[in-house]
Motif scaffolding. Structure first.
Motif, PDB file in Angstrom:
ATOM      1  N   UNK A  89      15.291 -72.546  49.513  1.00  0.00           N
ATOM      2  CA  UNK A  89      16.556 -72.031  49.991  1.00  0.00           C
ATOM      3  C   UNK A  89      17.652 -72.440  49.009  1.00  0.00           C
ATOM      4  N   UNK A  90      18.586 -71.540  48.791  1.00  0.00           N
ATOM      5  CA  UNK A  90      19.604 -71.859  47.800  1.00  0.00           C
ATOM      6  C   UNK A  90      20.558 -72.936  48.311  1.00  0.00           C
ATOM      7  N   UNK A  91      21.211 -73.624  47.361  1.00  0.00           N
ATOM      8  CA  UNK A  91      22.115 -74.683  47.777  1.00  0.00           C
ATOM      9  C   UNK A  91      23.370 -74.155  48.448  1.00  0.00           C
ATOM     10  N   UNK A  92      23.697 -72.892  48.215  1.00  0.00           N
ATOM     11  CA  UNK A  92      24.833 -72.330  48.947  1.00  0.00           C
ATOM     12  C   UNK A  92      24.509 -72.350  50.438  1.00  0.00           C
ATOM     13  N   UNK A  93      23.307 -71.898  50.758  1.00  0.00           N
ATOM     14  CA  UNK A  93      22.884 -71.876  52.158  1.00  0.00           C
ATOM     15  C   UNK A  93      22.753 -73.286  52.711  1.00  0.00           C
ATOM     16  N   UNK A  94      22.135 -74.172  51.921  1.00  0.00           N
ATOM     17  CA  UNK A  94      21.968 -75.549  52.389  1.00  0.00           C
ATOM     18  C   UNK A  94      23.322 -76.206  52.619  1.00  0.00           C
ATOM     19  N   UNK A 127       5.982 -76.524  56.083  1.00  0.00           N
ATOM     20  CA  UNK A 127       7.357 -76.703  56.539  1.00  0.00           C
ATOM     21  C   UNK A 127       8.121 -77.607  55.586  1.00  0.00           C
ATOM     22  N   UNK A 128       7.450 -78.607  55.038  1.00  0.00           N
ATOM     23  CA  UNK A 128       8.157 -79.607  54.245  1.00  0.00           C
ATOM     24  C   UNK A 128       8.800 -79.036  53.001  1.00  0.00           C
ATOM     25  N   UNK A 129       8.245 -77.945  52.432  1.00  0.00           N
ATOM     26  CA  UNK A 129       8.958 -77.422  51.277  1.00  0.00           C
ATOM     27  C   UNK A 129       9.794 -76.183  51.557  1.00  0.00           C
ATOM     28  N   UNK A 130      10.058 -75.922  52.789  1.00  0.00           N
ATOM     29  CA  UNK A 130      10.988 -74.837  53.105  1.00  0.00           C
ATOM     30  C   UNK A 130      12.350 -75.045  52.454  1.00  0.00           C
ATOM     31  N   UNK A 131      12.941 -76.240  52.540  1.00  0.00           N
ATOM     32  CA  UNK A 131      14.274 -76.402  51.965  1.00  0.00           C
ATOM     33  C   UNK A 131      14.317 -76.137  50.465  1.00  0.00           C
ATOM     34  N   UNK A 132      13.184 -76.337  49.789  1.00  0.00           N
ATOM     35  CA  UNK A 132      13.190 -76.157  48.346  1.00  0.00           C
ATOM     36  C   UNK A 132      13.432 -74.700  47.978  1.00  0.00           C
ATOM     37  N   UNK A 158      17.438 -85.434  48.512  1.00  0.00           N
ATOM     38  CA  UNK A 158      16.099 -86.001  48.646  1.00  0.00           C
ATOM     39  C   UNK A 158      15.303 -85.224  49.697  1.00  0.00           C
ATOM     40  N   UNK A 159      15.967 -84.893  50.798  1.00  0.00           N
ATOM     41  CA  UNK A 159      15.314 -84.128  51.869  1.00  0.00           C
ATOM     42  C   UNK A 159      14.821 -82.787  51.349  1.00  0.00           C
ATOM     43  N   UNK A 160      15.649 -82.145  50.500  1.00  0.00           N
ATOM     44  CA  UNK A 160      15.256 -80.851  49.985  1.00  0.00           C
ATOM     45  C   UNK A 160      14.052 -80.957  49.059  1.00  0.00           C
ATOM     46  N   UNK A 161      14.045 -81.996  48.219  1.00  0.00           N
ATOM     47  CA  UNK A 161      13.029 -82.092  47.183  1.00  0.00           C
ATOM     48  C   UNK A 161      11.740 -82.742  47.664  1.00  0.00           C
ATOM     49  N   UNK A 162      11.805 -83.451  48.813  1.00  0.00           N
ATOM     50  CA  UNK A 162      10.667 -84.277  49.216  1.00  0.00           C
ATOM     51  C   UNK A 162       9.367 -83.479  49.294  1.00  0.00           C
TER      52      UNK A 162
END
Lengths: 308, 298
Positions: A127-132, A120-125, A177-181
């Protein structure tokens, strides 16, 4: 006679092998020549009053004028300040967090839970920044966002986070930071897993507690990778995270949001001031290259081999 | 025996474990909730989605937003373009980089040092956005799918990783292949490439994710709506707040019907991001291994 023939054959074989190897590399070489070194030639634009119709050969040469305009202009101190603030805060906060995440994950007993949390922790990585950016705008919305909902439940007034200069940087930093953590923690987890278990064994028999084990064994053992990632963070200090800033920025916050890239982009592509925008890019890249070279030398001095 | 992650025995161990798990679970929730929120929105009716507060469950789930998104020509075209771009871009990248990386590990390679240096240099210094943009324009590649694929074909860093792994293959394997009569190309395809699958998979994953998620190149190079990609459309919907590019929304705008675009936004995001979210857990094995290799080398 036979020797001469043999020598000739070997030469022919070597030649054909070299040709064959060059052919294998050729597509990559063409790519680098055209798309990486080609634009480097285009850096000349930075020294010209570039006009698209006249191209690189026809545009008038104005030397360092673009640079001086930029460096003495009102935008420069801002852009530099914003870039450095983003990068250094990212270093200060964004550097320890993946490490702490890795250490905590490593201390977990339940392997299934650990794996799930890791995934789960690298899900944000991914996803594109448009979506984020869309997600962030939704969550922070003054009229519908959950954050403001909570604030209002506590009696506060809704805050329009993304439009306020005071909040823009913290929001971008936190989300970056949340995205890359999670993603960054993978490297640390890999390094931590490589630590010799015997060290822990002897530490436990010596009565070392959990935190002592982390501080005295785990951290020193992964010091090389910690150092390298730290150096990289410093080396790339001129390169503030472009994606989140560009997708979340708006004219209300240009003063705190603009970094080299976003500023150059606005001026270059949207206002078509190509020469000037190129000079911004060149300036940033040159300073950036110096920082990277310095980091490489430091690494060589301390660790015997550089960043590459 | 693992000495971290042992079963908690003492009280302080159990307490620590409890706190640790809670902290980590809370972190996971910060990742999960935003996407859950989106899902709920996408299945919601307009009236609900305009409300304030935590969205935990849509009261009247409806597929309306999804239907609008899936029936939209623009989205379908963009989906196709995105898939074409991702597949061909990744394939081309990996093949070209793998061949080059392989050749550069051979001592017989002429100009090896210069080429290695030249490639490495590009990892640290670039021409910058503007010169690249002008270059693409001058090559008349702008507004084509090529402008999305070609500029990111090779990365010095990836070639480095590939080459590093190839070097770690013992030469005895290649030598026995030669003795058995295999030509260079046969060794490359039958032996080296299968052995390199971990790094190839890792690099492919990185390139594929890049291509799927890239919104910037389409933004500056693509003007024709028929050639656009998913992320570019998402950007218009999200950042420019323009939902009317979607046919259904445009029709409603013409009729001045009220419709909450939040649900549509959410549905579009889910449709565009869904594939990646499904794929990445499966690909985990590969990139974790790839990172192991990178970390060990570094």
């Amino acid at each position: 006679m036979a020797v001469e023939l043999a020598k000739k054959n070997i030469k022919r074989y070597r030649l054909s092998k070299s040709v064959y190897l060059i052919l294998l590399t050729l597509p990559a070489l063409i790519y680098f020549a055209v798309f990486r070194y080609g634009p480097m030639y285009g850096i000349i634009m930075a020294f010209q009053k570039y006009m698209f119709i006249k191209g690189v050969w026809g545009s008038p040469w104005i030397g360092l004028e673009n640079f001086t305009t930029f460096l003495t202009g009102s935008a420069f101190p801002n852009v530099l300040k914003n870039t450095l603030i983003f990068s250094s805060l990212n270093m200060l906060l964004g550097y320890p967090i993946p490490l702490i995440l890795a250490l905590l994950l490593n201390e977990m007993y339940n392997q299934k839970l650990k794996k799930s949390i890791q995934t789960i922790s690298y899900l944000p990585y991914f996803v594109s920044w448009v979506v984020l950016a869309g997600i962030i705008m939704e969550l922070l919305s003054p009229t519908r966002g959950v954050v403001n909902y909570v604030i209002q439940q506590f009696g506060g007034k809704p805050i329009f986070f993304l439009a306020e200069e005071a909040w823009f940087r913290p929001v971008v930093l936190a989300s970056y930071i949340w995205q890359q953590a999670g993603w960054n923690s993978v490297i640390y987890l890999a390094a931590i897993a490589g630590v010799d278990p015997e060290l822990y064994e002897s530490a436990i028999t010596d009565g070392a507690g959990r935190f002592m084990r982390i501080w005295h064994i785990t951290i020193p053992s992964i010091l090389p990778i910690l150092f390298i990632t730290f150096l990289f963070t410093i080396a790339y200090i001129m390169y503030a995270p472009f994606d989140p800033i560009f997708n979340l920025t708006n004219p209300l916050v240009f003063k705190v949001a603009d970094i080299f890239d976003t500023y150059a982009l606005r001026l270059g592509i949207y206002q078509m001031n190509y020469g000037f925008a190129a000079s911004v890019g060149v300036f940033r890249n040159v300073i950036g290259l110096l920082m990277i070279a310095a980091a490489h030398l430091v690494s060589k001095r301390i660790y015997g081999h550089g960043l590459w | 025996m693992k000495f971290t992650g042992q079963k908690p025995k003492t009280f302080s161990d159990k307490l620590f474990n409890l706190i640790n798990c809670s902290v980590l679970i809370m972190f996971s929730l910060t990742v999960i909730y935003p996407f859950w929120h989106l899902m709920v929105l996408s299945f919601s009716l307009p009236e609900y989605s305009s409300g304030l507060g935590f969205k935990l469950f849509p009261p009247n789930p409806t597929l309306e937003s999804y239907i609008h998104v899936f029936k939209d020509d623009l989205i379908l075209k963009a989906y196709l373009n995105t898939i074409i771009r991702t597949v061909s871009g990744t394939l081309m990248s990996v093949i070209i980089m793998m061949c080059a990386a392989y050749a550069l590990t051979k001592e017989a390679m002429p100009f090896k040092k210069i080429i290695n240096g030249a490639i490495l240099f590009t990892a640290f210094f670039g021409g910058g956005l503007i010169p690249t943009y002008i270059l693409i324009k001058n090559l008349h590649l702008n507004n084509t799918l090529w402008s999305l694929i070609l500029p990111s074909l090779c990365e010095a860093f990836y070639i480095l990783i590939l080459g590093g792994y190839i070097k770690s293959i013992p030469s005895s394997i290649e030598e026995s292949a030669y003795i058995d009569g295999a030509s260079d190309i046969t060794t490359l395809f039958r032996i080296i490439i299968p052995l390199c699958m971990p790094v190839i998979a890792t690099v492919s994953l990185w390139q594929a994710v890049y291509h799927w998620n890239d919104w910037f190149a389409p933004l500056i190079y693509i003007i024709d709506p028929k050639k656009t990609v998913l992320q570019a459309i998402l950007r218009k919907i999200i950042v420019d707040n323009n939902v009317n590019i979607l046919v259904a929304m445009n029709a409603r705008a013409q009729k001045r019907q009220l419709y909450s675009y939040e649900s549509i936004k959410a549905a579009a995001i889910i449709v565009a991001t869904g594939p990646i979210v499904f794929v990445y857990p499966l690909a985990q094995k590969f990139f974790i291994k790839g990172v192991y290799i990178g970390a060990v080398k570094g």
